[in-house]
Design a protein around this motif. Structure first.
Motif: not given
Lengths: 73, 223
Positions: A67-68, B57, A70-71, A27-32, A62-64, A59-60, B106, B54
């Motif tokens: 976060a990115l 949210r 917002d940062e 998930m972290h790779i896809y998120a980036d 979307d949250g990740l 949901e996770d 998360i 989170e």
């Protein structure tokens, strides 16, 4: 959407669905990639298929992403 | 098909190496002494910020508010920090270090929310009220004559086609609205296993309904 199509949508399974273990592992790779403008649907259809059917992973993710973003702001 | 059976679309590792910021995080966290302590403190502060954001949210959709939500965020950040430092050797530079780290917090938020609902269930786990089903899928009560047979066929398929475990997972998640992460705790399982059980149940139920003409026969989404 009426109940009939919503039930049909819920019961449909996609053979490309990668499952939670794979989705959570990567998930972290896809998120980036998505944060950088990539389309998950086009590049990783199995991950996209999973997110359509798995509420917790969606949901996770979307949250990740939130976060990115917002940062970055 | 078993979800997760293919690794064909895994993004490849970033063979070229880490970005400078990620490399600096790794250097500091692998260090000993005040440099590491300072990095841990900074990372913890970042995780607390992400966790609070989170839970805020997700908050409007949860029956958790105020100090309880705040406490949940701090617990998630603390547990994420432990997970991150314990798994530092598993970070392969395929994303930025902070993205990898945020993933853990998360996941911890999700797990803690799941545990909260396990402690305070809205509906008993073994309840089985089929009258909830029309509302669950948005069937119009005024048009019951149109969908009564469909839901009757679904009920029969749940009873006749599913294994005991598939049936229990379907009832808990679909009828009772138990969050999947809460069911993970109740059944001492993991998210992937519960999802796969529900995936197999969905496939069987759709096949049964399609075989009896209630739904069209194709099984692959078009989107």
């Amino acid at each position: 959407m009426n109940g009939w199509s919503e039930l049909d949508e819920f019961l449909r399974t996609d053979p490309r669905d990668v499952g939670c273990a794979q989705a959570m592992k990567m998930m972290h790779i896809y998120a980036d990639l998505v944060a950088a403008g990539a389309s998950v649907q086009e590049r990783y259809p199995g991950f996209a298929a999973h997110l359509r059917s798995c509420g917790p992973c969606a949901e996770d993710f979307d949250g990740l992403l939130a976060a990115l973003r917002d940062e970055a702001n | 098909m078993v979800p997760g059976g293919s690794r064909a679309e895994e993004p490849t590792a970033a063979a070229a190496g880490l970005d400078a910021e990620s490399a600096e995080w790794l250097r500091l966290l692998a260090d000993t002494g005040p440099g590491r302590d300072s990095a841990l403190e900074r990372l913890h502060a970042m995780l607390v910020r992400i966790a609070r954001r989170e839970v805020a949210r997700r908050g409007p959709r949860l029956r958790v508010t105020g100090p309880e939500l705040e406490d949940l965020a701090y617990q998630a950040a603390a547990d994420a920090l432990i997970a991150i430092t314990g798994k530092l050797g598993q970070f392969r530079g395929e994303s930025r270090f902070t993205t990898w780290a945020y993933k853990f917090v998360i996941f911890e938020v999700s797990a803690k929310i799941g545990r909260h609902f396990w402690r305070h269930p809205a509906v008993p786990f073994d309840a089985e009220d089929w009258d909830r089903l029309p509302d669950r899928f948005g069937f119009d009560p005024a048009r019951e004559a149109e969908w009564r047979d469909l839901l009757g066929a679904l009920h029969r398929a749940v009873d006749d086609k599913l294994t005991a475990r598939q049936r229990a997972v379907f009832i808990a998640i679909v009828l009772n609205g138990v969050p999947l992460d809460t069911l993970v705790i109740e059944m001492a399982s993991n998210r992937n296993a519960i999802y796969k059980t529900l995936f197999d149940a969905r496939r069987k139920l759709r096949a049964a309904l399609a075989a009896n003409g209630y739904l069209p026969g194709d099984s692959l989404r078009s989107s």
